[in-house]
Design a protein around this motif. Structure first.
Motif, PDB file in Angstrom:
ATOM      1  N   GLY A 167       0.817  -1.208   0.000  1.00  0.00           N
ATOM      2  CA  GLY A 167       0.000   0.000   0.000  1.00  0.00           C
ATOM      3  C   GLY A 167       0.850   1.258   0.000  1.00  0.00           C
ATOM      4  O   GLY A 167       2.079   1.221  -0.030  1.00  0.00           O
ATOM      5  N   ALA A 168       0.157   2.399   0.040  1.00  0.00           N
ATOM      6  CA  ALA A 168       0.843   3.693  -0.050  1.00  0.00           C
ATOM      7  C   ALA A 168       1.704   3.973   1.172  1.00  0.00           C
ATOM      8  O   ALA A 168       2.784   4.543   1.083  1.00  0.00           O
ATOM      9  CB  ALA A 168      -0.186   4.803  -0.230  1.00  0.00           C
ATOM     10  N   GLY A 169       1.239   3.592   2.370  1.00  0.00           N
ATOM     11  CA  GLY A 169       2.009   3.788   3.592  1.00  0.00           C
ATOM     12  C   GLY A 169       2.078   5.233   4.026  1.00  0.00           C
ATOM     13  O   GLY A 169       1.403   6.120   3.487  1.00  0.00           O
ATOM     14  N   GLU A 170       2.925   5.503   5.034  1.00  0.00           N
ATOM     15  CA  GLU A 170       3.133   6.844   5.576  1.00  0.00           C
ATOM     16  C   GLU A 170       4.494   7.364   5.133  1.00  0.00           C
ATOM     17  O   GLU A 170       5.348   6.601   4.667  1.00  0.00           O
ATOM     18  CB  GLU A 170       3.065   6.805   7.111  1.00  0.00           C
ATOM     19  CG  GLU A 170       1.758   6.279   7.672  1.00  0.00           C
ATOM     20  CD  GLU A 170       0.621   7.277   7.520  1.00  0.00           C
ATOM     21  OE1 GLU A 170       0.892   8.430   7.117  1.00  0.00           O
ATOM     22  OE2 GLU A 170      -0.527   6.900   7.793  1.00  0.00           O
ATOM     23  N   ASP A 171       4.695   8.675   5.301  1.00  0.00           N
ATOM     24  CA  ASP A 171       5.965   9.251   4.862  1.00  0.00           C
ATOM     25  C   ASP A 171       6.739   9.942   5.985  1.00  0.00           C
ATOM     26  O   ASP A 171       7.872  10.370   5.779  1.00  0.00           O
ATOM     27  CB  ASP A 171       5.750  10.232   3.722  1.00  0.00           C
ATOM     28  CG  ASP A 171       4.973  11.474   4.152  1.00  0.00           C
ATOM     29  OD1 ASP A 171       4.370  11.450   5.242  1.00  0.00           O
ATOM     30  OD2 ASP A 171       4.979  12.466   3.399  1.00  0.00           O
ATOM     31  N   ARG A 172       6.145  10.069   7.185  1.00  0.00           N
ATOM     32  CA  ARG A 172       6.865  10.694   8.307  1.00  0.00           C
ATOM     33  C   ARG A 172       6.444  10.045   9.618  1.00  0.00           C
ATOM     34  O   ARG A 172       5.281   9.661   9.797  1.00  0.00           O
ATOM     35  CB  ARG A 172       6.644  12.195   8.316  1.00  0.00           C
ATOM     36  CG  ARG A 172       5.208  12.660   8.373  1.00  0.00           C
ATOM     37  CD  ARG A 172       5.111  14.161   8.098  1.00  0.00           C
ATOM     38  NE  ARG A 172       5.505  14.474   6.737  1.00  0.00           N
ATOM     39  CZ  ARG A 172       5.676  15.719   6.271  1.00  0.00           C
ATOM     40  NH1 ARG A 172       5.475  16.746   7.071  1.00  0.00           N
ATOM     41  NH2 ARG A 172       6.032  15.936   5.018  1.00  0.00           N
ATOM     42  N   PHE A 173       7.427   9.968  10.536  1.00  0.00           N
ATOM     43  CA  PHE A 173       7.230   9.238  11.783  1.00  0.00           C
ATOM     44  C   PHE A 173       7.822  10.025  12.937  1.00  0.00           C
ATOM     45  O   PHE A 173       8.905  10.599  12.823  1.00  0.00           O
ATOM     46  CB  PHE A 173       7.886   7.851  11.687  1.00  0.00           C
ATOM     47  CG  PHE A 173       7.346   7.004  10.572  1.00  0.00           C
ATOM     48  CD1 PHE A 173       6.334   6.100  10.813  1.00  0.00           C
ATOM     49  CD2 PHE A 173       7.825   7.142   9.275  1.00  0.00           C
ATOM     50  CE1 PHE A 173       5.804   5.325   9.782  1.00  0.00           C
ATOM     51  CE2 PHE A 173       7.316   6.388   8.241  1.00  0.00           C
ATOM     52  CZ  PHE A 173       6.296   5.476   8.493  1.00  0.00           C
ATOM     53  N   CYS A 174       7.100  10.051  14.056  1.00  0.00           N
ATOM     54  CA  CYS A 174       7.581  10.758  15.239  1.00  0.00           C
ATOM     55  C   CYS A 174       6.972  10.098  16.472  1.00  0.00           C
ATOM     56  O   CYS A 174       6.269   9.095  16.387  1.00  0.00           O
ATOM     57  CB  CYS A 174       7.223  12.247  15.174  1.00  0.00           C
ATOM     58  SG  CYS A 174       5.441  12.609  15.259  1.00  0.00           S
ATOM     59  N   GLY A 175       7.242  10.671  17.640  1.00  0.00           N
ATOM     60  CA  GLY A 175       6.660  10.155  18.871  1.00  0.00           C
ATOM     61  C   GLY A 175       7.622   9.286  19.659  1.00  0.00           C
ATOM     62  O   GLY A 175       8.833   9.308  19.452  1.00  0.00           O
ATOM     63  N   GLY A 176       7.064   8.493  20.571  1.00  0.00           N
ATOM     64  CA  GLY A 176       7.858   7.708  21.495  1.00  0.00           C
ATOM     65  C   GLY A 176       8.257   6.349  20.992  1.00  0.00           C
ATOM     66  O   GLY A 176       8.984   5.616  21.668  1.00  0.00           O
ATOM     67  N   ARG A 177       7.804   5.953  19.802  1.00  0.00           N
ATOM     68  CA  ARG A 177       8.234   4.695  19.195  1.00  0.00           C
ATOM     69  C   ARG A 177       8.109   4.811  17.695  1.00  0.00           C
ATOM     70  O   ARG A 177       7.472   5.740  17.173  1.00  0.00           O
ATOM     71  CB  ARG A 177       7.432   3.499  19.728  1.00  0.00           C
ATOM     72  CG  ARG A 177       5.942   3.552  19.396  1.00  0.00           C
ATOM     73  CD  ARG A 177       5.218   2.270  19.819  1.00  0.00           C
ATOM     74  NE  ARG A 177       5.438   1.977  21.230  1.00  0.00           N
ATOM     75  CZ  ARG A 177       5.921   0.814  21.659  1.00  0.00           C
ATOM     76  NH1 ARG A 177       6.239  -0.143  20.816  1.00  0.00           N
ATOM     77  NH2 ARG A 177       6.058   0.585  22.949  1.00  0.00           N
ATOM     78  N   LEU A 178       8.724   3.886  16.974  1.00  0.00           N
ATOM     79  CA  LEU A 178       8.656   3.881  15.524  1.00  0.00           C
ATOM     80  C   LEU A 178       7.400   3.122  15.087  1.00  0.00           C
ATOM     81  O   LEU A 178       7.330   1.908  15.210  1.00  0.00           O
ATOM     82  CB  LEU A 178       9.917   3.228  14.949  1.00  0.00           C
ATOM     83  CG  LEU A 178      10.000   3.112  13.421  1.00  0.00           C
ATOM     84  CD1 LEU A 178       9.978   4.486  12.772  1.00  0.00           C
ATOM     85  CD2 LEU A 178      11.265   2.339  13.014  1.00  0.00           C
ATOM     86  N   PHE A 179       6.418   3.881  14.594  1.00  0.00           N
ATOM     87  CA  PHE A 179       5.133   3.337  14.175  1.00  0.00           C
ATOM     88  C   PHE A 179       4.491   2.597  15.362  1.00  0.00           C
ATOM     89  O   PHE A 179       4.658   2.997  16.507  1.00  0.00           O
ATOM     90  CB  PHE A 179       5.295   2.433  12.973  1.00  0.00           C
ATOM     91  CG  PHE A 179       4.161   2.523  11.977  1.00  0.00           C
ATOM     92  CD1 PHE A 179       3.032   3.263  12.227  1.00  0.00           C
ATOM     93  CD2 PHE A 179       4.234   1.849  10.772  1.00  0.00           C
ATOM     94  CE1 PHE A 179       2.001   3.358  11.314  1.00  0.00           C
ATOM     95  CE2 PHE A 179       3.217   1.924   9.833  1.00  0.00           C
ATOM     96  CZ  PHE A 179       2.103   2.675  10.103  1.00  0.00           C
TER      97      PHE A 179
END
Length: 304
Positions: free
Chosen positions: A286-298
């Motif tokens: 699928g298309a998925g996401e392009d940016r990641f943040c926060g307290g864990r990876l995904f």
């Protein structure tokens, strides 16, 4: 029949490693000294020595496999100084690779700024390279020298802390144009193995009243596409080894502890720092996401 030759015979001008592990070049001892090098260890039974070329403040080089070290190396430096060296462009060289074999400067302040010590790379090709400080042993940088450009690259270490002993050893490799080891355009870092670990600059344990990751960074780490592989799997090295930016979600901003441990994506990462991974998803489809943040990876510290 007895073997008449013990050990390999290394040829003139071939790479070697000294007795202490530094990269060098096999040369005759007289040739090594005349070029300003230091011999350490033998190149098999060839009669050649493994010659290293170290230089420091105010030095210039156009040679491959040169080591830029602090003036008192292998001892540290304590004081205020500006140490600058020049890498002169050689014909048909398009890139530099800088391997930070040893790199310990004063850490950034609580905002991630290199206010005491800093390492800078200056070029004339318009490339914006990050200012570094702190602990960066094992990191590397690719620097564009500009095809056909005669302009040099300048490396500078500025120190302003009398209560810190800093040390550096930076290996300088010249990369010819159109060579297969060249990094793609726009890549500050380039990883060419099927499996490796990518860390942010100054990565390490928390330090009281100091920030670990550096401010004002925007750079790209690239990975070579391997034949017969169809995806890249990103996993955190440990359960708590990803913590990046803050979300613009009101629950996150309000300090909700359980919410701040989540891995956030997409538009929730727009207002602060984030890591960009194109088409990142849990299943690799699928298309998925392009940016990641926060307290864990995904969701589960995994992105494909």
């Amino acid at each position: 029949m007895a073997n008449l030759f013990q050990g390999s015979i290394r040829l003139q001008n071939t790479p070697c490693n000294t007795d202490i592990g530094d990269a060098g070049t096999c040369l005759a001892e007289t040739d090594c000294r005349s070029r300003g090098g230091t011999g350490s260890g033998q190149c098999g039974r060839s009669g050649l020595t493994c010659c290293t070329f170290k230089f420091t403040c105010s030095g210039k080089t156009s040679s491959n496999e040169t080591l830029f070290v602090n003036p008192s190396y292998p001892l540290g430096e304590n004081g205020t100084n500006t140490c600058q060296v020049t890498i002169q462009n050689a014909p048909d060289v398009c890139q530099l690779r800088l391997d930070l074999e040893e790199f310990s400067l004063s850490p950034p302040d609580e905002y991630g700024r290199c206010t005491k010590d800093s390492f800078m790379v200056r070029t004339t090709v318009g490339e914006r390279l990050p200012m570094l400080c702190g602990e960066n042993k094992g990191q590397h940088l690719y620097v564009d020298m500009g095809r056909g450009s005669g302009n040099p690259v300048v490396l500078s270490v500025i120190t302003n802390d009398i209560d810190f002993s800093r040390k550096w050893k930076i290996k300088i490799s010249l990369i010819p144009c159109n060579n297969y080891v060249m990094a793609p355009s726009g890549c500050l870092q380039y990883y060419r193995l099927p499996s490796d670990v990518i860390r942010s600059f100054n990565y390490g344990p928390r330090v009281d009243s100091k920030s670990r990751y550096l401010s004002n960074l925007r750079y790209t780490s690239c990975i070579r596409v391997e034949e017969n592989f169809c995806a890249i799997k990103w996993m955190t090295e440990a359960e708590n080894s990803f913590s990046w930016g803050a979300s613009n979600d009101p629950l996150y901003s309000a300090g909700n502890a359980s919410f701040s441990d989540l891995g956030l994506t997409g538009g929730l990462c727009n207002d602060d720092d984030y890591v960009g991974i194109d088409q990142g998803s849990q299943e690799g489809s699928g298309a998925g996401e392009d940016r990641f943040c926060g307290g864990r990876l995904f969701y589960n510290n995994v992105v494909i």
